[in-house]
Structures are given as C-alpha cells and as structure tokens.
Write an enzyme that holds these catalytic residues in place. Sequence first.
Site, PDB file in Angstrom:
ATOM      1  N   LYS A 193       0.664  -1.162   0.076  1.00  0.00           N
ATOM      2  CA  LYS A 193       0.225  -0.186  -0.142  1.00  0.00           C
ATOM      3  C   LYS A 193       0.833   1.239   0.032  1.00  0.00           C
ATOM      4  O   LYS A 193       1.886   1.243   0.725  1.00  0.00           O
ATOM      5  CB  LYS A 193      -1.106  -0.003   1.095  1.00  0.00           C
ATOM      6  CG  LYS A 193      -1.957  -0.883   1.153  1.00  0.00           C
ATOM      7  CD  LYS A 193      -2.975  -0.983   2.334  1.00  0.00           C
ATOM      8  CE  LYS A 193      -3.999  -1.898   2.224  1.00  0.00           C
ATOM      9  NZ  LYS A 193      -4.774  -2.102   3.546  1.00  0.00           N
ATOM     10  N   GLY A 346      10.680  -7.125   7.129  1.00  0.00           N
ATOM     11  CA  GLY A 346      10.534  -8.480   7.010  1.00  0.00           C
ATOM     12  C   GLY A 346      10.371  -9.118   5.778  1.00  0.00           C
ATOM     13  O   GLY A 346      11.383 -10.255   5.460  1.00  0.00           O
ATOM     14  N   GLY A 369       9.732  -2.083  11.378  1.00  0.00           N
ATOM     15  CA  GLY A 369       8.863  -0.370  11.374  1.00  0.00           C
ATOM     16  C   GLY A 369       9.905   0.532  11.731  1.00  0.00           C
ATOM     17  O   GLY A 369       9.858   1.652  11.501  1.00  0.00           O
TER      18      GLY A 369
END
Length: 393
Positions: A193, A346, A369
């Site tokens: 996204k 990841g 993150g």
Amino acid sequence: MIKSMRNFNLNNQRLLIREDLNVPLDDNGHITSNIRIRAALPTIQYALQQGAAVIITSHLGRPKEGQFDLAFSLQPVADELSHELQQPVKLIRDWQQGVEVKPGEVVLLENIRFSVGEEANDDVLAQRLANLCDIFVMDAFATAHRAQASTHGVAKYAKRACAGPLLQAELEALGKALQQPEHPLLAIVGGSKVSTKLTILESLLEKVDQLIVGGGIANTFIAASGYSVGKSLYEKDLIPAAKKLLQQAEQRGAAIPIPIDVVTAKEFSATATAQIKAVDALDDDDMILDIGPQTIEQYKKILQQANTIVWNGPVGVFEIEQFANGTQALAHAIADSSAFSLAGGGDTLAAIDKYHVADKISYISTGGGAFLEFLEGKTLPAVAILNSVGKSS
Ligand code: 3PG
Ligand code: MG
C-alpha cells in the site's frame, strides 16, 4: 550524549539487555529465521566475556497483556540462544520480584508483553525492570520506535543506561546511508500500500536521485500515470497523492520510473498462469504480480549507476515462483553492485534469505517499522531517552 556499553566496566555487573528477539515462528513453534537472534549474539557474548551477569528481555508477537499464552512464549528463543551460545539459557516467567543470575550466566525473561503495563510504558513495570540491574543496555533497534516500559521507561529508572553495539551499529549504518550518502542514491520501496508508506516516499524523495516503487505501490503509480491496472491491488484514493509524488520527483530532477512491462495473471494463486504484458495492454481481469523482463533490464541499469542503495520491500509476489523473477533479479543486482547497500524489513529479509545474498549486502537492518521510521527521519523514542539520560548523568 548516548553512552555506549563499551564505556562501562561490566565485570560483576548485572546487565539488563533489551533485545528484539521477535522472530517469525511456524505453526509448530519453530523459528523460521534467526537473523535477529544472530544479530544480538555479539552483544551478549561481549557482556559475558567482560564478566557480566546477563538478563535479557524481549517481546514476541503481540499477545494480550496480563496472561500467559504458550503460543507467544519465548521458550523457542531461549532454546535457540542456548544452542548458539553453547550454554544454558533459563527462561524466567516470574521475574518481577527479582532474578538470580551469576556473572557468566544468561537468563531470558519471558515475553515482556505478557506483563501488564509494557505497552502503556507504565512506571511501576519500568521500575521493576530497572531494579533487576546495575546497567540497562538498550540494544533492540527493531523496537526502538516503541516507547514502552522495556524500551523507554526502564532507561529513566535504571542506575545507568546505555546503547548496545547492535543498536549503535544500526544507527551508524542507517545514518551513513541517509545523512551523507554517496550519490547517486537509489531507494527501492515495495509493499502493498501507498497509504502505509506515503510519508516515507515523501521524505525519501527529498533525498534520492531515483526511487523504484514495487508491488501494490507501483500499481497505484501505474494508475496515476494513466494506465489501466485491471483488477490489480491498488489504491484509487491515493492516485492524487501518487501524481503529486511524480511531480515532486520531476521538480527535483529525480525519477520514479514506471514499469514498461509487467507479469500478470487472472488469479492470485500458486498455480496461476503468468503472462508478460506491456504496461498499456492490460485486460480488465488482469492482475499485476511482478515486473516484466524489459523493466528488469531498465532497473538493473539504474542499479548499476547507484553508489548508495536503500532497499525495503519486494517488487513482486516472490513467494510464488512465476512472480519471483523481478525480486530475484533485483536481489542479485544489489548483491553484485559495488554500492553501499542497506536493506531492511521482514519481506526484504525473507527475499535476501531466499536468494542467499546476505553476505553481499553492505548492511542488513534487523528493523521493520523502526527501519522505516528512521528512513522517514523520525526520532526513535528509545534512542531519544538514552540521549536525555546520558546528558543528565
Ligand atoms: C517488529 O517486528 O517490527 C518489531 O519487533 C516491533 O514489533 P511491534 O510492531 O509488534 O511493536
Ligand atoms: Mg554489494
């Protein structure tokens, strides 16, 4: 000033080391990638060699606070640590009233996210953690974007607090790539996204010379360039934002290349038939699942010119063979490049593992993150608190 673990005499000291041992597990509770465990080993080994008594704390997954849940137990991690260190690593479930550990020994506290107050950065929990040790060592770069009791609060209450070697190495490598990069600087940002990576795309565009987008993000850019993306994953609402980013790139003389050709299928499945199509020739029921061969060649040329490469996210559905060529080719091109290459996240780590290029990437971050937030230029709260306690002591 951030104090470093190497500045302290660790002999006979009780160390509480916060690591990020949040590793992926399969349905049988087996660790599928031990990269984060291996990254933490030098810190632990150094502390042991210096004569410290070592208490390690970490989270695993996102369990519910206040109750034990076997599925989120750190037992597999304790076993793996014990195997790697070749010494026992006891897992301790009830640690809040104190922990027994001698110099040269290592214990691991059970998943800190079972403890009430971790997420809320509760002072009582932070004090209990601080009471366990003489020195708190923050080494969990991958959790440094969280202000929680074990990453932030504890640093306020510990007698002494410092950064561990892994955290320092991460900050240095990422800083090198972003603050004074050798140009041309290329960033590759994949993922599903645009919305989750919009701010990172904006801030990267202020720094990079080229920005390659991949996955669902690329589809939104393809749509923003006026092509039909069929029934591909993309974000219609984000088309104006993507158009703005394309303009922003042009004004800076940077570029966001749009794929020339793509690999499509009529369904998202391991048995789907892959078809190569020009980007302007998609049918309404086509789904874009990878970049095509001409685009691979175009991206490889861009890669060859780069002196710094930042990589986060695959460019196709590389878990399925017929849609893996783009990611595989990029992984090898990054590996073959003499540029300083930095990778994190990841999926990216999974691709690096799959194509066996780990030793040819200059620096692999353990952060997901945290890696992205650092790239965005955000301050990581667990680093900021070390800075402020360092100043006052
Ligand atoms: C990660 O895997 O990104 C870190 O371990 C942080 O985990 P969290 O997103 O659950 O806080
Ligand atoms: Mg290389």
